[in-house]
Design a protein around this motif. Structure first.
Motif, PDB file in Angstrom:
ATOM      1  N   TRP A 139      30.762  53.551  42.808  1.00  0.00           N
ATOM      2  CA  TRP A 139      31.397  53.259  41.829  1.00  0.00           C
ATOM      3  C   TRP A 139      31.145  52.692  40.484  1.00  0.00           C
ATOM      4  O   TRP A 139      30.624  51.356  40.739  1.00  0.00           O
ATOM      5  CB  TRP A 139      32.748  52.410  42.464  1.00  0.00           C
ATOM      6  CG  TRP A 139      33.842  51.727  41.763  1.00  0.00           C
ATOM      7  CD1 TRP A 139      34.238  52.632  40.578  1.00  0.00           C
ATOM      8  CD2 TRP A 139      34.706  50.503  41.747  1.00  0.00           C
ATOM      9  NE1 TRP A 139      35.245  51.783  39.957  1.00  0.00           N
ATOM     10  CE2 TRP A 139      35.474  50.585  40.506  1.00  0.00           C
ATOM     11  CE3 TRP A 139      34.493  49.489  42.632  1.00  0.00           C
ATOM     12  CZ2 TRP A 139      36.334  49.518  40.442  1.00  0.00           C
ATOM     13  CZ3 TRP A 139      35.472  48.419  42.630  1.00  0.00           C
ATOM     14  CH2 TRP A 139      36.420  48.411  41.241  1.00  0.00           C
ATOM     15  N   ALA A 141      31.761  50.596  38.460  1.00  0.00           N
ATOM     16  CA  ALA A 141      33.066  49.832  38.072  1.00  0.00           C
ATOM     17  C   ALA A 141      32.986  49.468  36.576  1.00  0.00           C
ATOM     18  O   ALA A 141      31.988  48.886  36.090  1.00  0.00           O
ATOM     19  CB  ALA A 141      32.849  48.352  38.804  1.00  0.00           C
ATOM     20  N   TRP A 189      39.975  41.456  37.835  1.00  0.00           N
ATOM     21  CA  TRP A 189      39.040  42.027  38.787  1.00  0.00           C
ATOM     22  C   TRP A 189      39.817  42.579  40.078  1.00  0.00           C
ATOM     23  O   TRP A 189      39.470  43.685  40.374  1.00  0.00           O
ATOM     24  CB  TRP A 189      37.903  41.305  39.196  1.00  0.00           C
ATOM     25  CG  TRP A 189      36.854  41.611  40.123  1.00  0.00           C
ATOM     26  CD1 TRP A 189      35.901  42.401  40.149  1.00  0.00           C
ATOM     27  CD2 TRP A 189      36.939  41.429  41.638  1.00  0.00           C
ATOM     28  NE1 TRP A 189      35.415  42.481  41.098  1.00  0.00           N
ATOM     29  CE2 TRP A 189      36.158  41.983  42.184  1.00  0.00           C
ATOM     30  CE3 TRP A 189      38.056  40.728  42.440  1.00  0.00           C
ATOM     31  CZ2 TRP A 189      35.976  42.288  43.573  1.00  0.00           C
ATOM     32  CZ3 TRP A 189      37.680  40.933  43.946  1.00  0.00           C
ATOM     33  CH2 TRP A 189      36.694  41.355  44.457  1.00  0.00           C
ATOM     34  N   GLN A 192      41.458  45.730  39.347  1.00  0.00           N
ATOM     35  CA  GLN A 192      40.723  46.905  39.210  1.00  0.00           C
ATOM     36  C   GLN A 192      40.250  47.507  40.706  1.00  0.00           C
ATOM     37  O   GLN A 192      40.326  48.609  41.063  1.00  0.00           O
ATOM     38  CB  GLN A 192      39.626  46.493  38.276  1.00  0.00           C
ATOM     39  CG  GLN A 192      39.694  46.354  36.896  1.00  0.00           C
ATOM     40  CD  GLN A 192      38.686  45.753  36.054  1.00  0.00           C
ATOM     41  OE1 GLN A 192      37.669  44.990  36.606  1.00  0.00           O
ATOM     42  NE2 GLN A 192      38.532  46.254  35.030  1.00  0.00           N
ATOM     43  N   VAL A 193      39.853  46.536  41.487  1.00  0.00           N
ATOM     44  CA  VAL A 193      39.604  46.782  42.916  1.00  0.00           C
ATOM     45  C   VAL A 193      40.625  47.465  43.663  1.00  0.00           C
ATOM     46  O   VAL A 193      40.660  48.311  44.425  1.00  0.00           O
ATOM     47  CB  VAL A 193      39.145  45.467  43.543  1.00  0.00           C
ATOM     48  CG1 VAL A 193      38.929  45.675  45.076  1.00  0.00           C
ATOM     49  CG2 VAL A 193      37.925  45.056  42.749  1.00  0.00           C
ATOM     50  N   PRO A 214      29.183  50.238  46.877  1.00  0.00           N
ATOM     51  CA  PRO A 214      29.666  49.652  45.634  1.00  0.00           C
ATOM     52  C   PRO A 214      28.444  48.617  45.198  1.00  0.00           C
ATOM     53  O   PRO A 214      27.643  48.374  45.955  1.00  0.00           O
ATOM     54  CB  PRO A 214      30.822  48.719  46.305  1.00  0.00           C
ATOM     55  CG  PRO A 214      30.054  48.442  47.715  1.00  0.00           C
ATOM     56  CD  PRO A 214      29.625  49.799  48.091  1.00  0.00           C
ATOM     57  N   TYR A 215      28.646  48.611  43.745  1.00  0.00           N
ATOM     58  CA  TYR A 215      27.727  47.801  43.057  1.00  0.00           C
ATOM     59  C   TYR A 215      26.040  48.122  43.289  1.00  0.00           C
ATOM     60  O   TYR A 215      25.402  47.297  43.777  1.00  0.00           O
ATOM     61  CB  TYR A 215      27.917  46.223  43.601  1.00  0.00           C
ATOM     62  CG  TYR A 215      29.315  45.620  43.050  1.00  0.00           C
ATOM     63  CD1 TYR A 215      29.964  46.244  42.121  1.00  0.00           C
ATOM     64  CD2 TYR A 215      29.994  44.832  43.944  1.00  0.00           C
ATOM     65  CE1 TYR A 215      31.048  45.674  41.600  1.00  0.00           C
ATOM     66  CE2 TYR A 215      31.281  44.358  43.514  1.00  0.00           C
ATOM     67  CZ  TYR A 215      31.858  44.917  42.175  1.00  0.00           C
ATOM     68  OH  TYR A 215      33.182  44.557  41.872  1.00  0.00           O
TER      69      TYR A 215
END
Length: 529
Positions: A139, A141, A189, A192-193, A214-215
């Motif tokens: 993602w 993000a 945040w 968005q998640v 993720p990240y």
């Protein structure tokens, strides 16, 4: 013998120092990273997600089982392209990659990273899972200072206080607010998640486990989430996401990947970004430029503590020589658009290694069978017979033609295959206009599909099936043609076989039309360029 032992000991010590920031008090942990861990011996698997789904447990157990034995092939796909990157890889390499990777997207419509493609991503992931692929999703993000869509890099003249790109840096106070419940950025945040959780829940409902990354590259500072240590750190952001998805949204189909980049610069040591073994299932590394340093491998093993490791993104796959000294990588995934950075000859040397598995290899299907049983999916059977995937160029000199020559034959064939389908693109040569492409996506069970014939103006159908031993492909087409007020039926029967150890495609063709009966043999050479 003494010198050899000293060299090995030195390598272990260097690896431990790199991974643990040279903390002697923690170097005893290196023992836990040896291949003979309790988990790898007994295949006892406890995912970090409490109450993990049966499918997630079974898939993670599969990775423990192949660790040190097999390496899975993989391919990333841009969000707005469904499986086109994997299809291209299969055609180019000659075998279908196991890992199907994609991203939730962030960009505007029309962009390959378009975020509006998410429903298509879900549907394609479900389809790929049924076919036998293993799904991984990352993602890119959007920063909490912006709304979708955003750009990948900051635009010239962009306001640093209002970051609107995936790459870039939040102000320190902004990052602190993202990690502080009750602030505006924290609430944004969360929203968005939650938007991503919606689609992950669809996959959970479909019983599709996800290698969730993720990240990614969190020890680098090029993405807004990465490169932060201290009280308000990237580790804390990762754990906040874990809590939101696992405890708030009750997602239990995720296999959590702790994703790092090479520690090429000071401050990027893996240990500075260790999220904790209670919040990741696999430790993965991104490598570009074929920089498969033994120190990276050894260091990751130390911190993985017996958990599976993988190459989550690469530009080039590891060579067989690299794998001899780094045998515990469980998969690699080529990033989208980078398949041709490696030659077909190099891929052949890799995928023909018995320890490297593609999706149709019998060893892969056998290893995956317990997972598919748990997931309620039918067992997969290794494809028998010929593999027609590839790019094929017409060879007039070797073909056996009639008085009509090659006028109605495609000059090029682009073929990709899946377990139960074959996709064929025929490039028809025109003497007075641009060449045209006729595309057929065919089930291999004889089902008739609507088709536009290579020439003519009427409706048509086309169907394909294999011989019992799989060595021969039969394609039958028919169409209604209108010419000068007359209507006639055109039929075409093709018999495909491979010759010269797969380097030559022979197509025997028999057709009937208003011009009479034609019988010919068209020869195509595989394009290895």
């Amino acid at each position: 013998m003494k010198d050899r032992y000293s060299s090995l000991l030195y390598r272990v010590l260097v690896a431990a120092c790199l991974a643990l920031s040279c903390d002697p008090s923690l170097m005893a942990q290196e023992k836990e990273a040896s291949p003979a861990t309790a988990a790898s011996r007994d295949r006892t698997v406890s995912p970090v997600t409490r109450n993990a789904s049966p499918e997630a447990r079974a898939l993670l157990k599969f990775f423990y089982g192949i660790s040190g034995e097999y390496l899975l092939t993989g391919q990333h796909n841009y969000p707005n392209t469904k499986g086109r990157n994997s299809q291209f890889a299969a055609k180019y390499i000659g075998k279908t990659p196991v890992i199907y990777g994609t991203d939730w997207g962030f960009a505007n419509d029309g962009n390959s990273d378009a975020f509006h493609s998410r429903q298509d991503i879900v549907e394609e992931a479900i389809r790929q899972n049924k076919l036998g692929s293993i799904i991984t999703i990352c993602w890119h993000a959007v920063p909490p200072t912006a709304n979708e869509p955003v750009t990948f890099q900051p635009l010239p003249g962009a306001d640093p206080a209002h970051l609107a790109s995936v790459q870039g840096k939040l102000l320190d106070d902004q990052f602190k607010d993202v990690l502080t419940p009750g602030t505006e950025l924290y609430q944004h945040w969360c929203a968005q998640v939650d938007s991503i959780a919606y689609y992950l829940k669809e996959l959970q409902a479909a019983h599709v486990p996800i290698l969730w990354r993720p990240y990614h590259e969190m020890n680098g500072d090029w993405f807004w989430w990465g490169g932060r240590t201290g009280e308000y750190s990237t580790i804390r952001l990762y754990r906040q996401l874990f809590d939101r998805l696992v405890n708030y949204h009750k997602l239990n189909n995720l296999i959590w990947l702790w994703s790092l980049d090479r520690p090429a610069l000071r401050g990027r040591q893996f240990s500075l970004y260790n999220v904790g073994s209670d919040e990741f299932d696999m430790a993965v590394l991104d490598v570009y430029g074929s920089d498969f340093s033994p120190s990276y491998y050894d260091s990751l093993l130390v911190l993985a503590k017996g958990k599976p490791i993988a190459l989550a993104e690469v530009g080039n796959p590891p060579t067989p020589e690299v794998l001899k000294s780094q045998p515990r990588w469980t998969y690699y995934m080529i990033w989208a658009g980078m398949v041709r950075l490696t030659t077909r000859k190099q891929y052949a040397a890799l995928v023909n290694d018995p320890h490297v598995l593609c999706r149709d290899d019998a060893a892969y299907l056998d290893a995956l069978a317990p997972y598919r049983a748990v997931a309620g999916l039918p067992p997969l059977v290794a494809r028998r017979g010929a593999n027609f995937a590839g790019e094929w160029v017409f060879d007039e000199d070797r073909s056996v033609l009639d008085n009509s020559g090659s006028g109605s034959l495609p000059g090029r064939l682009d073929v990709s295959e899946e377990a139960d389908r074959i996709d064929i693109k025929r490039t028809m040569i025109s003497e007075f206009a641009d060449n045209s492409v006729v595309e057929n996506n065919l089930a291999l069970d004889g089902t008739e599909h609507e088709s536009k014939p290579p020439f003519g103006n009427g409706p048509g159908t086309i169907a394909a099936h294999r011989s019992e031993n799989g060595d021969t492909l039969y394609i039958d087409s028919k169409a209604t043609l209108k010419n000068g007020g007359r209507t006639s039926e055109w039929t075409n029967h093709e018999i495909w076989t491979l010759q010269d150890q797969g380097r030559t495609l022979s197509i025997g063709q028999t057709s009937n039309s208003f011009r009479g009966k034609r019988t010919l043999t068209a020869i195509y050479n595989k394009n290895y360029e």
